[in-house]
Design an enzyme around this catalytic site. Structure first.
Site, mmCIF file in Angstrom:
data_model
loop_
_atom_site.group_PDB
_atom_site.id
_atom_site.type_symbol
_atom_site.label_atom_id
_atom_site.label_comp_id
_atom_site.label_asym_id
_atom_site.label_seq_id
_atom_site.Cartn_x
_atom_site.Cartn_y
_atom_site.Cartn_z
ATOM 1 N N LYS A 207 33.943 31.071 63.182
ATOM 2 C CA LYS A 207 33.348 31.432 64.465
ATOM 3 C C LYS A 207 34.451 31.631 65.511
ATOM 4 O O LYS A 207 34.484 32.619 66.219
ATOM 5 C CB LYS A 207 32.377 30.332 64.889
ATOM 6 C CG LYS A 207 31.647 30.595 66.179
ATOM 7 C CD LYS A 207 30.596 29.541 66.455
ATOM 8 C CE LYS A 207 30.069 29.666 67.867
ATOM 9 N NZ LYS A 207 29.079 28.638 68.211
ATOM 10 N N GLU A 213 42.379 24.807 59.340
ATOM 11 C CA GLU A 213 42.211 24.914 57.889
ATOM 12 C C GLU A 213 42.044 26.370 57.477
ATOM 13 O O GLU A 213 42.693 26.857 56.550
ATOM 14 C CB GLU A 213 40.958 24.129 57.438
ATOM 15 C CG GLU A 213 41.063 22.623 57.527
ATOM 16 C CD GLU A 213 40.739 22.071 58.904
ATOM 17 O OE1 GLU A 213 40.687 22.854 59.894
ATOM 18 O OE2 GLU A 213 40.538 20.854 59.004
ATOM 19 N N GLY A 271 27.781 26.648 64.522
ATOM 20 C CA GLY A 271 28.370 26.748 63.183
ATOM 21 C C GLY A 271 27.427 26.262 62.093
ATOM 22 O O GLY A 271 27.235 26.926 61.063
ATOM 23 N N ARG A 272 26.802 25.124 62.307
ATOM 24 C CA ARG A 272 25.945 24.546 61.261
ATOM 25 C C ARG A 272 24.578 25.226 61.186
ATOM 26 O O ARG A 272 23.732 24.831 60.390
ATOM 27 C CB ARG A 272 25.813 23.038 61.470
ATOM 28 C CG ARG A 272 25.313 22.623 62.847
ATOM 29 C CD ARG A 272 25.569 21.135 63.088
ATOM 30 N NE ARG A 272 25.253 20.692 64.432
ATOM 31 C CZ ARG A 272 26.087 20.765 65.466
ATOM 32 N NH1 ARG A 272 27.281 21.310 65.319
ATOM 33 N NH2 ARG A 272 25.733 20.315 66.649
ATOM 34 N N GLU A 357 26.163 16.239 62.258
ATOM 35 C CA GLU A 357 26.905 16.821 63.371
ATOM 36 C C GLU A 357 25.943 17.087 64.541
ATOM 37 O O GLU A 357 26.349 17.133 65.688
ATOM 38 C CB GLU A 357 27.610 18.119 62.936
ATOM 39 C CG GLU A 357 28.923 18.331 63.652
ATOM 40 C CD GLU A 357 29.731 19.522 63.158
ATOM 41 O OE1 GLU A 357 29.199 20.639 63.135
ATOM 42 O OE2 GLU A 357 30.915 19.328 62.810
ATOM 43 N N HIS A 388 20.597 7.577 37.522
ATOM 44 C CA HIS A 388 21.455 6.786 36.629
ATOM 45 C C HIS A 388 22.674 6.265 37.368
ATOM 46 O O HIS A 388 23.654 5.874 36.752
ATOM 47 C CB HIS A 388 21.850 7.630 35.420
ATOM 48 C CG HIS A 388 20.641 8.014 34.622
ATOM 49 N ND1 HIS A 388 20.112 7.218 33.634
ATOM 50 C CD2 HIS A 388 19.808 9.069 34.732
ATOM 51 C CE1 HIS A 388 19.022 7.798 33.136
ATOM 52 N NE2 HIS A 388 18.817 8.918 33.796
ATOM 53 N N LYS A 508 41.220 16.446 65.645
ATOM 54 C CA LYS A 508 41.916 17.742 65.580
ATOM 55 C C LYS A 508 43.125 17.743 66.506
ATOM 56 O O LYS A 508 44.203 18.195 66.141
ATOM 57 C CB LYS A 508 40.994 18.865 66.069
ATOM 58 C CG LYS A 508 39.944 19.317 65.110
ATOM 59 C CD LYS A 508 39.344 20.617 65.695
ATOM 60 C CE LYS A 508 37.999 20.916 65.100
ATOM 61 N NZ LYS A 508 37.329 22.030 65.778
#
Ligand SMILES: O=P(O)(O)OC[C@H]1O[C@H](O)[C@H](O)[C@@H](O)[C@@H]1O
Length: 545
Positions: A207, A213, A271-272, A357, A388, A508
């Site tokens: 965005k 990253e 973003g999400r 978030e 399990h 950050k």
């Protein structure tokens, strides 16, 4: 604005109601009401939401609905859908619902109708996706593109990777899709190890187009491509092997990607909440423009359901209110999501960003520290694998863990009896969780008396069961939108800004400070705490010269 949560009459009524409700056992609730299993269920467009195994009575639901009303869910929902700036800390509209609005809809943000913009981008994405799918778009050497690598992180990765996995059945199988997110070089190296640069196209999704990253991975990808094509001193292959998805045209151009190959979105898409914007480009290439259109259709169907259905029949509103019930009154700190479909293996990870978030906040809209619990930890694994491993704790541990079971009437891979076994486990687990096994029942089985306490299942562990016809692009869109609006409902009750994420900033900023301290040749002056200083010293000592 509504009153602070603890002062709302319905919240106080719920506090009083909880004192008696907490001692009710699902065994007794079901025994007292033969219709419970069908009455506490909602059906919408083939989705069947059974919440009868939740620790609620009619009164609980009435009070939760009152709470939603007193929290002005109606007004806040209308404000979101109409493009008001409900993300107050960033002064932005929140309009992911416009991303899936039909072509003839009108939704305005600050006086501008955004629907034509949305469809213009969708059309461009569609044309591009078709060129890749058909082989018409070729790489720098004229070879067909066979590999698509999405580079992004957070909302620019989790939606695309989850949707790719979820819709693999519908994807064009002669294309390979990879998703690189982590700044750990291993991610890039392993995901590209077997790819031929001449046949690889990178979709750089960000965005902001500034995320450390993503920019690091994109730069590495550019070097990998140019080296692979033997074109180190000439950037021209980038044009055929890189496209961008972003809101930041300037940064895209700065990186060297032609903005003609950029697909945009807008600051009113969080973003999400962005997987159905251009961030879904990899999804569209995988399943085709029609499949992507169906995905958007599924989202839109739940938008309309959430917007118009009375709260008692409103699945996302009920889901959100149940989460509030467990978080604020039972002190539940987590919510398990257990999809019984292997294709949904990344669904819980996707939901973690969406939910945590959004509602992992401790300050309400008026800037005050809240004095009640907010967003729980969402987690999960696809069934039956979780059974399990961690289900032991849900069945016999000391925590209350509300669980969402998601199952399908039909499987996409009808092999042998697998689907019957899988689905039997959905039903058996929710039954075991709710009803457990009493000491008397254990004794009747002839178990040695000393072992009885270990073999007792207290039961009364709450769950919902959401059954879906089959996993399609449409139903996937529905599933995601259910959680989006559940999160919205929770955020409204908790008076949160569910659309900012200041909590990710501090780390950050500090990382930017530490990077040169790791890299500088001269010994840096460190002004951290003694722990951080020592870690930096040790890293420098270990770092290859
Ligand atoms: O898409 P980008 O701008 O690269 O952002 C990627 C992600 O990073 C940020 O730190 C936010 O926490 C996420 O909400 C966002 O999705």
């Amino acid at each position: 604005m509504s009153q602070p949560l603890p002062q709302r009459p319905s919240y106080q009524a719920l506090s009083a109601h909880y004192l008696s409700a907490k001692d009710l056992h699902l065994r007794d609730l079901f025994a007292a009401d033969a219709e419970r299993g069908t009455r506490l269920a909602v059906e919408f467009e083939g989705l069947y939401f059974d919440y009868s195994k939740q620790r609620v009575t009619e009164e609980t639901i009435d009070l939760l609905i009152k709470l939603a009303e007193e929290s002005d869910l109606d007004g806040r929902r209308a404000a979101m859908f109409s493009g008001e700036h409900i993300n107050i800390t960033e002064d932005r509209a929140v309009l992911h619902t416009a991303l899936r609005a039909p072509r003839d809809a009108h939704i305005s943000v600050d006086g501008h109708d955004v629907v034509p913009d949305v469809h213009e981008v969708l059309d461009r994405m569609g044309a591009f996706a078709e060129r890749i799918r058909s082989g018409e778009w070729t790489g720098h050497t004229g070879r067909r593109i066979r590999n698509l690598v999405n580079i992004g992180i957070g909302g620019s990765d989790l939606g695309p990777v989850m949707a790719y996995e979820a819709l693999k059945h519908y994807s064009q199988r002669d294309l390979t899709f990879r998703f690189v997110s982590n700044v750990d070089g291993t991610d890039f190296v392993e995901k590209t190890l077997d790819l031929d640069p001449a046949e690889t196209l990178f979709i750089v999704s960000s965005k902001t187009f500034t995320t450390l990253e993503t920019m690091t991975n994109a730069t590495t990808a550019r070097s990998w491509l140019l080296a692979g094509l033997g074109s180190e001193s000439d950037n021209s292959p980038v044009a055929k092997h890189f496209v961008a998805v972003s809101t930041n045209a300037e940064k895209v151009a700065e990186f060297g990607i032609d903005t003609a190959n950029m697909f945009g979105f807008w600051d009113w898409v969080g973003g999400r909440y962005s997987m159905d914007s251009a961030i879904g480009l990899s999804t569209m290439i995988a399943v085709g423009p029609d499949g992507f259109g169906q995905l958007l259709g599924g989202f839109h169907s739940i938008d309309e359901h959430f917007r118009t259905a009375p709260l008692r029949e409103n699945i996302p509103a009920l889901m959100g209110l149940l989460t509030v019930w467990y978080s604020d009154f039972f002190g539940a700190q987590t919510q398990a999501v257990l999809p019984y479909d292997q294709y949904l293996n990344r669904f819980p990870a996707y939901l973690q960003q969406l939910t945590m978030e959004s509602n992992g906040k401790s300050v309400s809209l008026d800037g005050a520290r809240v004095d009640y619990a907010t967003g729980p930890v969402y987690w999960g694994e696809p069934g039956t694998n979780g059974q399990h491993s961690f289900y032991q704790l849900i069945h016999q541990g000391t925590l209350t863990i509300p669980a969402d079971f998601i199952g399908f009437w039909h499987t996409l891979n009808p092999v042998g009896e697998h689907h019957d076994y899988l689905t039997a486990n959905v039903f058996a687990q929710t039954e075991a969780l709710a009803f457990g096994k009493t000491a008397a029942e254990v004794l009747k089985e002839g178990v040695d008396e000393s072992l009885v306490p270990f073999k007792v299942f207290e039961g009364n562990h709450p769950s919902s069961t959401l059954m879906v016809d089959s996993l399609t692009p449409y139903t996937l869109g529905q599933l995601i939108a259910l959680y989006e609006h559940s999160v919205f409902t929770q955020g409204v009750v908790w008076s949160l800004d569910s659309f900012d994420q200041w909590g990710v900033e501090l780390g950050k900023v500090l990382a930017q400070r530490v990077i040169p301290e790791l890299q500088d040749t001269a010994e840096p002056q460190l002004h951290h705490d003694s722990s951080t200083n020592e870690l930096i010293h040790r890293y420098r000592a270990a770092r290859p010269a």
